[in-house]
Design a protein around this motif. Structure first.
Motif, short mmCIF file in Angstrom:
data_model
loop_
_atom_site.label_atom_id
_atom_site.label_comp_id
_atom_site.label_asym_id
_atom_site.label_seq_id
_atom_site.Cartn_x
_atom_site.Cartn_y
_atom_site.Cartn_z
N GLU A 254 -24.39 12.21 -9.46
CA GLU A 254 -25.53 12.56 -10.31
C GLU A 254 -26.43 13.53 -9.56
O GLU A 254 -26.58 13.45 -8.34
CB GLU A 254 -26.32 11.31 -10.70
N ARG A 255 -27.02 14.44 -10.31
CA ARG A 255 -27.97 15.41 -9.76
C ARG A 255 -29.35 15.06 -10.30
O ARG A 255 -29.55 14.98 -11.50
CB ARG A 255 -27.59 16.82 -10.15
N PHE A 256 -30.31 14.85 -9.39
CA PHE A 256 -31.68 14.51 -9.75
C PHE A 256 -32.57 15.73 -9.52
O PHE A 256 -32.56 16.30 -8.43
CB PHE A 256 -32.19 13.35 -8.88
N ASP A 257 -33.34 16.10 -10.52
CA ASP A 257 -34.28 17.21 -10.40
C ASP A 257 -35.61 16.69 -9.89
O ASP A 257 -36.12 15.66 -10.36
CB ASP A 257 -34.49 17.91 -11.74
N VAL A 258 -36.18 17.39 -8.92
CA VAL A 258 -37.47 17.04 -8.36
C VAL A 258 -38.31 18.31 -8.37
O VAL A 258 -38.01 19.26 -7.66
CB VAL A 258 -37.33 16.50 -6.91
N LYS A 259 -39.34 18.31 -9.15
CA LYS A 259 -40.19 19.50 -9.25
C LYS A 259 -41.29 19.48 -8.18
O LYS A 259 -41.75 18.42 -7.78
CB LYS A 259 -40.83 19.59 -10.64
N ASP A 260 -41.67 20.65 -7.76
CA ASP A 260 -42.79 20.85 -6.82
C ASP A 260 -42.59 20.16 -5.47
O ASP A 260 -43.53 19.67 -4.87
CB ASP A 260 -44.11 20.39 -7.45
N MET A 261 -41.34 20.11 -5.00
CA MET A 261 -41.07 19.58 -3.67
C MET A 261 -40.10 20.51 -2.97
O MET A 261 -39.13 20.96 -3.56
CB MET A 261 -40.43 18.19 -3.73
N ASP A 262 -40.37 20.78 -1.71
CA ASP A 262 -39.46 21.59 -0.90
C ASP A 262 -38.34 20.69 -0.36
O ASP A 262 -38.46 19.47 -0.35
CB ASP A 262 -40.19 22.24 0.26
N GLU A 263 -37.29 21.32 0.13
CA GLU A 263 -36.12 20.58 0.62
C GLU A 263 -36.47 19.57 1.72
O GLU A 263 -36.02 18.43 1.66
CB GLU A 263 -35.05 21.55 1.10
N PRO A 264 -37.25 19.94 2.75
CA PRO A 264 -37.55 18.94 3.79
C PRO A 264 -38.35 17.75 3.25
O PRO A 264 -38.14 16.62 3.68
CB PRO A 264 -38.36 19.71 4.83
#
Length: 151
Positions: free
Chosen positions: A36-46
């Motif tokens: 599954e792929r979860f979208d997370v808005k307004d967060m950078d990778e680290p």
């Protein structure tokens, strides 16, 4: 030469033909994966990696591997609650504003022993058994609850 070029063109199609899916579960060459792929808005990778790691570390049934790759978290699920899974391998790839979870190598706990999940969920041709949709839905909900981060 013609046979060799045909082989290179057709081989990917033949191997992909052995892939079956049932929702987020994928059976490829008689091995089951949950992805599954979860979208997370307004967060950078680290920040996504740190948040996912912190929330999973709080769960006593999650064990991370000692060596981690950059922007990849991997480890084991051991006896997660509300499921028949005894042990499973997971990998979390941190992407731009999203992360993808893949769970594989699932062992199920049965009444007497543990067995690989493919034995009970797949038919002999590698496709999912028709009468197990409620069982897969329950397992799917459990995986979603484990890996979805709370913001």
């Amino acid at each position: 030469m013609l046979i060799r070029s045909l082989f290179f063109l057709l081989f990917p199609l033949i191997t992909y033909a052995q892939t079956f899916s049932h929702g987020r579960f994928v059976a490829r060459n008689n091995a089951i994966f949950w992805t599954e792929r979860f979208d997370v808005k307004d967060m950078d990778e680290p920040i996504i990696a740190q948040t996912v790691r912190e929330q999973l570390e709080a769960k006593k049934y999650v064990c991370f591997d000692t060596l981690q790759e950059h922007e990849v978290l991997s480890g084991w699920l051991i006896d997660p609650p509300a499921s028949t899974i005894a042990k499973a391998r997971f990998r979390i790839d941190i992407l731009f504003e999203k992360y993808q979870v893949t769970v594989s190598d699932m062992l199920e706990s049965g009444p007497f022993d543990t067995a690989i999940i493919e034995n009970s969920l797949l038919q002999s041709d590698g496709n999912f058994s028709r009468n197990l949709s409620k069982r897969l839905e329950k397992l799917d909900r459990t995986m979603m609850e484990i890996f979805e981060i709370k913001q």
